[in-house]
Design a protein around this motif. Structure first.
Motif, PDB file in Angstrom:
ATOM      1  N   SER A 184      53.302  43.243  44.147  1.00 55.95           N
ATOM      2  CA  SER A 184      53.437  41.921  44.767  1.00 55.95           C
ATOM      3  C   SER A 184      53.534  40.867  43.682  1.00 55.95           C
ATOM      4  N   GLY A 185      53.800  39.661  44.123  1.00 55.40           N
ATOM      5  CA  GLY A 185      53.661  38.531  43.208  1.00 55.40           C
ATOM      6  C   GLY A 185      52.179  38.271  42.997  1.00 55.40           C
ATOM      7  N   ILE A 186      51.860  37.288  42.192  1.00 55.61           N
ATOM      8  CA  ILE A 186      50.459  36.922  41.954  1.00 55.61           C
ATOM      9  C   ILE A 186      49.960  36.141  43.160  1.00 55.61           C
ATOM     10  N   VAL A 187      48.820  36.592  43.701  1.00 56.05           N
ATOM     11  CA  VAL A 187      48.250  36.003  44.912  1.00 56.05           C
ATOM     12  C   VAL A 187      46.886  35.395  44.566  1.00 56.05           C
ATOM     13  N   PRO A 188      46.791  34.070  44.538  1.00 55.74           N
ATOM     14  CA  PRO A 188      45.494  33.455  44.266  1.00 55.74           C
ATOM     15  C   PRO A 188      44.537  33.684  45.448  1.00 55.74           C
ATOM     16  N   LYS A 189      43.345  34.160  45.152  1.00 56.87           N
ATOM     17  CA  LYS A 189      42.348  34.386  46.197  1.00 56.87           C
ATOM     18  C   LYS A 189      40.962  34.297  45.575  1.00 56.87           C
ATOM     19  N   ASP A 190      40.126  33.444  46.137  1.00 63.09           N
ATOM     20  CA  ASP A 190      38.747  33.280  45.665  1.00 63.09           C
ATOM     21  C   ASP A 190      38.677  32.975  44.169  1.00 63.09           C
ATOM     22  N   GLY A 191      39.609  32.158  43.674  1.00 65.07           N
ATOM     23  CA  GLY A 191      39.605  31.772  42.276  1.00 65.07           C
ATOM     24  C   GLY A 191      40.134  32.842  41.328  1.00 65.07           C
ATOM     25  N   ARG A 192      40.693  33.898  41.882  1.00 68.48           N
ATOM     26  CA  ARG A 192      41.221  34.998  41.070  1.00 68.48           C
ATOM     27  C   ARG A 192      42.714  35.141  41.310  1.00 68.48           C
ATOM     28  N   GLN A 193      43.374  35.786  40.386  1.00 67.63           N
ATOM     29  CA  GLN A 193      44.798  36.071  40.534  1.00 67.63           C
ATOM     30  C   GLN A 193      44.946  37.560  40.823  1.00 67.63           C
ATOM     31  N   ASN A 194      45.125  37.894  42.093  1.00 67.19           N
ATOM     32  CA  ASN A 194      45.263  39.283  42.516  1.00 67.19           C
ATOM     33  C   ASN A 194      46.723  39.693  42.560  1.00 67.19           C
ATOM     34  N   ILE A 195      46.944  40.956  42.276  1.00 68.34           N
ATOM     35  CA  ILE A 195      48.264  41.562  42.396  1.00 68.34           C
ATOM     36  C   ILE A 195      48.079  42.831  43.209  1.00 68.34           C
ATOM     37  N   TYR A 196      48.828  42.951  44.279  1.00 62.98           N
ATOM     38  CA  TYR A 196      48.715  44.116  45.145  1.00 62.98           C
ATOM     39  C   TYR A 196      49.773  45.133  44.753  1.00 62.98           C
ATOM     40  N   VAL A 197      49.342  46.382  44.658  1.00 68.00           N
ATOM     41  CA  VAL A 197      50.191  47.456  44.179  1.00 68.00           C
ATOM     42  C   VAL A 197      50.229  48.555  45.238  1.00 68.00           C
ATOM     43  N   VAL A 198      51.427  49.053  45.534  1.00 62.91           N
ATOM     44  CA  VAL A 198      51.595  50.149  46.487  1.00 62.91           C
ATOM     45  C   VAL A 198      52.284  51.300  45.763  1.00 62.91           C
ATOM     46  N   PHE A 199      51.712  52.487  45.911  1.00 64.50           N
ATOM     47  CA  PHE A 199      52.314  53.717  45.401  1.00 64.50           C
ATOM     48  C   PHE A 199      52.727  54.534  46.612  1.00 64.50           C
ATOM     49  N   GLU A 200      53.968  55.039  46.615  1.00 63.14           N
ATOM     50  CA  GLU A 200      54.398  55.861  47.744  1.00 63.14           C
ATOM     51  C   GLU A 200      55.510  56.807  47.327  1.00 63.14           C
TER      52      GLU A 200
END
Length: 80
Positions: free
Chosen positions: A9-25
């Motif tokens: 994913s793009g960078i997703v700001p959440k709770d003061g953090r920069q999260n990146i969601y990753v999917v393996f398939e």
């Protein structure tokens, strides 16, 4: 066995953090995780050992995953 693909994913700001969601398939199996935690949050079809390997991969490749996430354009992705 099908090729294992990784989607970032793009960078997703959440709770003061920069999260990146990753999917393996690979067509039959799917695992979802998050950087910077480097934890698989849900999976279908992967063994516990495989999940640990995916988590280790995310941890070791955080810089690469972040670079990929910076290039994600969410508007362009929606238009596909």
């Amino acid at each position: 066995m099908d090729e294992l693909k990784m989607t970032v994913s793009g960078i997703v700001p959440k709770d003061g953090r920069q999260n990146i969601y990753v999917v393996f398939e690979d067509g039959k199996r799917r695992a979802e995780g998050c950087v910077p935690d480097c934890v698989i949050t849900s999976s279908t079809g992967f063994s516990e050992d495989e999940i640990k390997m995916l988590e280790l991969y995310m941890k070791q490749e955080q810089d690469t995953i972040r670079a990929l996430a910076k290039d994600v354009n969410p508007i362009k992705a929606l238009m596909k």
